[in-house]
Motif scaffolding. Structure first.
Motif, mmCIF file in Angstrom:
data_model
loop_
_atom_site.group_PDB
_atom_site.id
_atom_site.type_symbol
_atom_site.label_atom_id
_atom_site.label_comp_id
_atom_site.label_asym_id
_atom_site.label_seq_id
_atom_site.Cartn_x
_atom_site.Cartn_y
_atom_site.Cartn_z
ATOM 1 N N SER A 55 0.836 -1.209 0.000
ATOM 2 C CA SER A 55 0.000 0.000 0.000
ATOM 3 C C SER A 55 0.872 1.262 0.000
ATOM 4 O O SER A 55 0.474 2.297 -0.527
ATOM 5 N N GLU A 56 2.068 1.171 0.568
ATOM 6 C CA GLU A 56 2.942 2.344 0.579
ATOM 7 C C GLU A 56 3.849 2.414 -0.642
ATOM 8 O O GLU A 56 4.079 3.482 -1.201
ATOM 9 N N ILE A 57 4.379 1.247 -1.039
ATOM 10 C CA ILE A 57 5.415 1.308 -2.077
ATOM 11 C C ILE A 57 4.855 1.240 -3.500
ATOM 12 O O ILE A 57 5.452 1.786 -4.426
ATOM 13 N N GLU A 58 3.699 0.602 -3.654
ATOM 14 C CA GLU A 58 3.173 0.472 -5.014
ATOM 15 C C GLU A 58 2.898 1.835 -5.669
ATOM 16 O O GLU A 58 3.304 2.061 -6.815
ATOM 17 N N PRO A 59 2.234 2.765 -4.949
ATOM 18 C CA PRO A 59 1.997 4.079 -5.573
ATOM 19 C C PRO A 59 3.314 4.792 -5.935
ATOM 20 O O PRO A 59 3.393 5.446 -6.977
ATOM 21 N N LEU A 60 4.331 4.641 -5.077
ATOM 22 C CA LEU A 60 5.617 5.297 -5.359
ATOM 23 C C LEU A 60 6.249 4.722 -6.626
ATOM 24 O O LEU A 60 6.790 5.461 -7.460
ATOM 25 N N GLY A 68 7.488 -1.751 -14.688
ATOM 26 C CA GLY A 68 8.061 -2.802 -15.527
ATOM 27 C C GLY A 68 9.390 -3.332 -15.016
ATOM 28 O O GLY A 68 9.849 -4.391 -15.460
ATOM 29 N N ARG A 69 10.021 -2.615 -14.107
ATOM 30 C CA ARG A 69 11.341 -3.015 -13.614
ATOM 31 C C ARG A 69 11.303 -3.644 -12.226
ATOM 32 O O ARG A 69 12.293 -4.203 -11.778
ATOM 33 N N CYS A 70 10.180 -3.469 -11.516
ATOM 34 C CA CYS A 70 10.107 -3.898 -10.111
ATOM 35 C C CYS A 70 9.013 -4.925 -9.889
ATOM 36 O O CYS A 70 7.870 -4.729 -10.298
ATOM 37 N N GLU A 71 9.379 -5.986 -9.196
ATOM 38 C CA GLU A 71 8.373 -6.900 -8.682
ATOM 39 C C GLU A 71 8.177 -6.552 -7.210
ATOM 40 O O GLU A 71 9.152 -6.353 -6.495
ATOM 41 N N ILE A 72 6.938 -6.443 -6.771
ATOM 42 C CA ILE A 72 6.686 -6.049 -5.383
ATOM 43 C C ILE A 72 6.333 -7.271 -4.537
ATOM 44 O O ILE A 72 5.521 -8.096 -4.951
ATOM 45 N N ARG A 73 6.957 -7.390 -3.356
ATOM 46 C CA ARG A 73 6.584 -8.439 -2.401
ATOM 47 C C ARG A 73 5.941 -7.753 -1.210
ATOM 48 O O ARG A 73 6.623 -7.064 -0.433
ATOM 49 N N ASP A 74 4.665 -7.941 -1.058
ATOM 50 C CA ASP A 74 3.920 -7.279 0.006
ATOM 51 C C ASP A 74 4.223 -7.930 1.358
ATOM 52 O O ASP A 74 3.879 -9.082 1.592
ATOM 53 N N MET A 75 4.903 -7.204 2.238
ATOM 54 C CA MET A 75 5.213 -7.719 3.575
ATOM 55 C C MET A 75 4.644 -6.752 4.598
ATOM 56 O O MET A 75 4.927 -5.555 4.544
ATOM 57 N N PRO A 76 3.852 -7.263 5.535
ATOM 58 C CA PRO A 76 3.130 -6.357 6.449
ATOM 59 C C PRO A 76 4.011 -5.718 7.526
ATOM 60 O O PRO A 76 3.703 -4.636 8.007
#
Lengths: 368, 368
Positions: A55-60, A68-76
């Protein structure tokens, strides 16, 4: 090496993947993502796995056009700067730091970068990546602005462990030499052992013993051992690698940073003192900028953990985008060079040189 | 105090006598006598006893017009920079260093200055002046350019002894506080204990124990204990006195000097880079000179030996006239303030605060 490479993008480009903990650090995810953006722009060969609260990093990441360059791993969960390492080791499974280290463990990334709590990062890295066979104490190596052609020396340990005996200091010499070869491209690194005086009769017992061990192991490890060096030699061109225990190394590192920062302040004051000096500063701007860049701690950002099965780069907690980007650059370079495997091979082959001492071998086996 | 005063000159002037070893140091007697001349010119209240080979130093003193201010003690032997302290203790009676220390022991001079071999000077000073009751390990204290109003902090030990236990560290805190009061005119010195982190769980066992001892003794000694500080705090305005063991202190001191010297070099290069930057340097000359003066190691020249019955100032071996003159100024100031007696009184009265620990008392009695 194949670990941490990514050929899923269309076309022939093969990216080296860097795992980034987006949550640690004093400036939080915005600084980390800005650092990623800087690196992504400069170097098309890096891909990223970014760990943290989606929720914090995806918008950034979206905003920076990095989807296209980043895969996000959601860690609480987040490891705070004052968290106790032992607690994080027990309960840290859902933190961004843990997940970032695991990406290296699983072979998804070639190296990991975190701005988080140093003690916790070391603890999690040791737990998940494990020590290389033959290494008792991992170390943190830093880069130090120097008079050498490349502009930097390496010093270790700067804070992984507050104590080191003679065998640890020998391992630091071997690991530091390997880092100089792979990270700074120095074919035959010169190793110095930090002491209070260059005379034979000075210094602590373990340092004198380490002197003999390193002198004995250096030729087979393709290192030049220059013997004892003093604090004043850390930025010199007499050595490439300075070996010391983590207590002394940490004090020296912070003393050097503190001194440089005091002088920068005084320099700024000097140029603001009079209208004439302000004008002079304007004229000398280019030269002064080169100087400032040369001693900018953000450019030498990135302590590398040595002695683990995987490359971990610890960025300063206070790093801004420039600092984070420097740490990523260093991680990329080490991942590309296959540094972990080379270091392990070096320690293994040098193990032969000291394995006539049974206590070393046994201790290593217990710890491996 | 009356020791080291001289009323033999006609008129009412009462000079404070400084004993100077003219033979030690890399630059030899000419630099030392030039330093004496500088000090003599600036301060009419200093008289000198100069120790060394009369055949070498007398012509220099005559030429500098200092015959009326200097008494010469002809000593045939010189302690070389690589002499072993133990040898000097046994066979050094006819050296200029020994004679220079003895002038303080005999009450002829208020303080002694030498550029010679540090280890030998400490050994001779301990042998001739003896330790103050209550002090186990004497220490060497240095001045460090800082953000404090006075421009300097004090750090000790910077090399008298490579080890220190918690009781030594407590004594360093008391002695450093006394030095700050008498040497830097700080009414209530702030004491910091050097460590690798400010968190409670970091650091070596003896440093944690010292933390508690100093915290307990500080109020009675009229000191403010700020707790742990890191390398970056050494030049800060958080503290006045930084306490550490002689190994760490020596490395930190030389690291700071090395860093400052690298930056000075780079600054010089920056201003020589282009015609425009050379012109700029010319315009900013006044401001740059003030900056250079502020961080000039020659201005902070003079390590003071603390814990002895007499004030000993160790000048840098490489000191030039400016450096020697700084060391003489410091020696004069400490002699004038009756520093030795005040420090002894402080240690004695603080002894009461810790004398519930029998081991301290016994150890002190053995060593006194």
């Amino acid at each position: 090496m194949t670990a941490g490479s990514d050929q899923s993008n269309s076309g022939a480009r093969k990216r080296t993947i860097i795992s980034v903990d987006a949550m640690g650090g004093d400036q939080g995810p915005p600084a980390v993502v800005s650092g990623i953006a800087k690196s992504a722009e400069k170097n098309p060969d890096i891909g990223f796995i970014v760990h943290g609260r989606a929720s914090e990093i995806e918008p950034l990441i979206q905003k920076a056009g990095l989807a296209g360059r980043c895969e996000i791993r959601d860690m609480p969960e987040v490891v705070t700067m004052d968290a106790k390492p032992s607690i994080v080791m027990r309960n840290g499974k859902n933190t961004s730091m843990w997940s970032a280290v695991d990406a290296v463990k699983n072979g998804e990334a070639g190296a990991v970068v975190s701005c988080g709590n140093t003690g916790a990062l070391m603890a999690v890295s040791m737990l998940r990546l494990r020590k290389i066979p033959g290494v008792d104490r991992p170390a943190i190596a830093c880069l130090w602005p120097s008079r050498n052609k490349g502009g930097f020396n390496i010093m270790l340990d700067v804070g992984a462990d507050i104590r080191a005996d003679e065998k640890d200091l020998l391992q630091y010499a071997l690991m530091g030499g390997s880092y100089a070869r792979n990270g700074l491209d120095i074919k035959r690194p010169r190793i110095g052992l930090l002491n209070v005086g260059t005379e034979e009769h000075k210094g602590r017992a373990e340092i004198k013993a380490a002197h003999d061990l390193i002198a004995q192991a250096a030729p087979a490890a393709e290192l030049d051992f220059v013997g004892f060096v003093e604090g004043g030699d850390i930025p010199s061109n007499r050595v490439d690698v300075i070996v010391t225990d983590g207590f002394t190394g940490n004090v020296a590192l912070k003393t050097g940073e503190g001194t440089a920062s005091l002088i920068r302040e005084l320099l700024r004051e000097a140029f603001n003192a009079t209208p004439l000096s302000k004008f002079a500063a304007l004229l000398a701007l280019g030269s002064l900028k080169r100087l400032t860049k040369r001693i900018d701690p953000r450019r030498v950002n990135g302590g590398v953990f040595l002695g683990l099965n995987g490359t971990v780069v610890k960025s300063h907690g206070s790093a801004d985008a420039t600092g984070v980007s420097s740490a990523i650059k260093l991680a990329f370079r080490l991942a590309e060079s296959g540094f972990t495997e080379r270091l392990a091979a070096r320690v293994a082959s040098s193990g032969i040189a000291v394995q006539d001492d049974a206590s070393v071998t046994n201790k290593n086996e217990q710890n491996a």
